[in-house]
Write an enzyme that holds these catalytic residues in place. Structure first.
Site, PDB file in Angstrom:
ATOM      1  N   TYR A  49       0.811  -1.214   0.000  1.00 35.24           N
ATOM      2  CA  TYR A  49       0.000   0.000   0.000  1.00 35.24           C
ATOM      3  C   TYR A  49       0.848   1.268   0.000  1.00 35.24           C
ATOM      4  CZ  TYR A  49      -4.196  -2.797   0.819  1.00 35.24           C
ATOM      5  OH  TYR A  49      -5.226  -3.691   0.694  1.00 35.24           O
ATOM      6  N   ALA A  83      -8.640  -9.417  -2.320  1.00 39.64           N
ATOM      7  CA  ALA A  83      -7.714 -10.072  -1.386  1.00 39.64           C
ATOM      8  C   ALA A  83      -8.036  -9.756   0.071  1.00 39.64           C
ATOM      9  CB  ALA A  83      -6.280  -9.673  -1.719  1.00 39.64           C
ATOM     10  N   GLU A  84      -8.265  -8.472   0.380  1.00 37.89           N
ATOM     11  CA  GLU A  84      -8.564  -8.117   1.773  1.00 37.89           C
ATOM     12  C   GLU A  84      -9.918  -8.687   2.203  1.00 37.89           C
ATOM     13  OE1 GLU A  84      -6.332  -7.078   3.567  1.00 37.89           O
ATOM     14  OE2 GLU A  84      -5.060  -5.602   2.582  1.00 37.89           O
ATOM     15  N   ALA A  85     -10.865  -8.721   1.279  1.00 35.93           N
ATOM     16  CA  ALA A  85     -12.167  -9.310   1.606  1.00 35.93           C
ATOM     17  C   ALA A  85     -12.044 -10.801   1.879  1.00 35.93           C
ATOM     18  CB  ALA A  85     -13.150  -9.057   0.470  1.00 35.93           C
ATOM     19  N   PHE A  89     -10.559 -10.967   5.533  1.00 35.05           N
ATOM     20  CA  PHE A  89     -11.334 -10.441   6.662  1.00 35.05           C
ATOM     21  C   PHE A  89     -12.834 -10.458   6.383  1.00 35.05           C
ATOM     22  CE2 PHE A  89      -7.226  -8.231   7.258  1.00 35.05           C
ATOM     23  CZ  PHE A  89      -6.962  -8.613   8.567  1.00 35.05           C
TER      24      PHE A  89
END
Length: 547
Positions: free
Chosen positions: A132, A182-184, A187
């Site tokens: 990021y 990816a983050e979904a 988490f």
């Protein structure tokens, strides 16, 4: 700027299986909350290498052959416009994307990525890394200022497929895609926010909780896998939507249920592991260090702390519940020793005997009967004496009540949470699609999520109770111990088993005594009934803390 990379010719069955495994697909044109959930579930399943403490975990990199290291995802704008992502299954990082006959790899992608991903394309290197910090620098925008949602994803797919060479826009678009894919997958919190956005057909920007989880995925994964007696060796600090610190010290903390996938760090020596982690793999894998002996508070009934009465350490002095003190004081601090003793000031938490109702005392470890000093702390908040099979219990609701051992009925009075911050965890609880739990007098139902509504704020206590912030003398309670029982609000003073809940890593809210979960009756929120029901895995049983 584009740089062609070296393309390698590959042979062998392992390569064939990895390269030609069908991509996991998501079509934005007809997207619904249900289709997005199915996509994320499929991605999680493909990435999962096993379970540790019941939480899905990625594969140990040392056990993955290079040809099998990557999975692909296909995102479609329309029937004719789509892109593919290459994801490293050892860390769930996006390493490359394909747009037609061209593919683009992050500057810091593994060397093997271009060998095994998109080999039939013209391969190029992007001028930035996939983290990021670098993406935000090239995008000239921070994550919190970049809108997410269905339209942002659709336009991002269309833009990348066009082959445009605007590096700033490429970086910004990849920030959108990485978070929504990816983050979904990592988490439940993130996937739930996307589902709410899809339901509302509205864009959203990452809130402080979402950013905090993204930034602490590795430390949180590490803490879970190094857990000692349900306790993290080091605290993990999250930030909630109100910009307040949330200190997570134990596996049973409700925020841990936000983890849908962990980064593999090590195999806990005594953890419950999935059959997916076959013996040969476990034997090759790194084993977690077991030398940690954390010193913590133990919070229990009504948020009170386990306390050596009157700060007196003479043998036989009772252990009581007392208000948790503003400062960490020795008679409320307990060291969880590797020999299964729990010690304050060097002396042992000891049961007077092995019969229900026997009191618990402080005692010199060397002169006490050894079996009376041994305790196991389970990841559901139970503290049990292995010799007797009895559990630590706070039978009295009054401050100063003496702790005893009792038959394990999973009552609220038998629930505990370790850590130096044992205060209630305040959160909204999102459920079926875009709806959140809302308190109304003695009832509870679902309504449109609004984190500013006090009726949607819940305090999860160390004893496993869930209480409306409006009135913390009331607890969510199943009316009866049977399938279909309505969950209502009742006084917490009885500390029943029907008032003790566990936020599980599968997304359910689980009642230990009844072995059932919270369920939106008939998948129909208009009925305004949440009931107790056996686990099905359906969407009407899935919940997420939005803290």
């Amino acid at each position: 700027m584009k740089f062609e990379t070296t393309k390698n010719k590959l042979h062998g069955n392992a390569y064939y299986q990895a390269q030609f495994q069908d991509p996991i697909k998501f079509t934005t044109g007809s997207a619904t909350p249900a289709s997005y959930n199915q996509f994320i579930d499929a991605l999680r399943e493909r990435l999962t290498g096993g379970l540790i403490y019941g939480i899905p975990v990625l594969r140990d990199p040392s056990t993955v052959e290079k040809p099998n290291q990557y999975v692909t995802v296909e995102l479609s704008y329309s029937d004719t416009v789509s892109i593919q992502l290459g994801i490293d299954l050892t860390n769930a990082y996006v390493v490359a994307y394909r747009a037609g006959s061209e593919s683009f790899f992050f500057r810091n992608a593994p060397a093997s990525a271009s060998t095994y991903l998109f080999t039939g394309t013209q391969q190029y290197s992007l001028p930035f890394d996939g983290n990021y910090d670098d993406l935000e620098k090239w995008a000239h925008q921070s994550r919190q200022r970049i809108s997410l949602g269905l339209e942002a994803l659709r336009q991002g797919i269309k833009f990348l497929r066009s082959g445009a060479s605007d590096d700033e826009e490429i970086a910004r678009t990849l920030i959108v895609i990485i978070q929504m894919v990816a983050e979904a997958a990592r988490f439940r919190y993130v996937s739930k926010l996307v589902v709410i956005s899809l339901s509302n057909r509205a864009a959203f920007q990452p809130d402080p909780s979402m950013l905090s989880l993204e930034n602490t995925w590795e430390p949180l994964s590490r803490a879970v896998q190094h857990t000692v007696q349900d306790t993290f060796p080091q605290n993990v600090t999250l930030i909630n939507v109100r910009q307040e610190r949330v200190v997570v010290s134990s596996l049973s903390h409700p925020s841990v249920s936000a983890l849908a996938l962990m980064l593999f760090v090590c195999n806990p020596l005594n953890a419950t592991q999935s059959p997916l982690l076959i013996r040969s793999v476990v034997e090759q894998s790194k084993i977690c260090s077991s030398h940690y002996e954390p010193t913590v508070r133990i919070g229990g009934r009504d948020g009170l702390c386990v306390d050596v009465s009157d700060n007196a350490y003479n043998n036989g002095n009772p252990i009581i519940l007392w208000k948790c003190k503003d400062q960490l004081e020795v008679n409320q601090l307990w060291t969880l020793k590797s020999d299964k003793t729990i010690r304050s000031k060097g002396k042992c938490l000891t049961t007077y005997g092995y019969a229900p109702g026997n009191y618990v005392m402080i005692y010199d470890c060397s002169s006490a009967v050894a079996e009376a000093t041994y305790w196991d702390i389970w990841d559901n908040g139970t503290i049990i004496n292995p010799k007797s099979g009895l559990v630590l219990s706070a039978e009295s609701s009054s401050m100063g009540g003496t702790l005893t051992v009792q038959k394990n009925d999973y009552r609220m009075r038998q629930g505990w949470r370790t850590g130096n911050d044992t205060s209630p965890f305040v959160t909204s609880i999102a459920g079926f699609f875009k709806l959140c739990m809302e308190a109304h007098g003695n009832s509870m139902w679902l309504d449109v999520c609004d984190i500013t509504k006090e009726e949607q704020q819940w305090a999860v206590y160390p004893d496993g109770s869930i209480r409306p912030v409006q009135n913390t003398n009331n607890c969510l309670t199943c009316e009866e111990h049977k399938q279909g029982a309505t969950i209502v609000m009742m006084g917490c003073s009885n500390a029943w088993a029907s008032q003790r809940w566990v936020f599980k890593s599968d997304g359910t809210i689980y009642n230990l005594y009844d072995d059932m979960v919270m369920d939106v009756k008939s998948s129909d929120p208009s009925l305004k009934q949440i009931i107790l029901w056996p686990y099905t895995g359906n969407a009407n049983q899935m919940w997420a803390t939005l803290f």
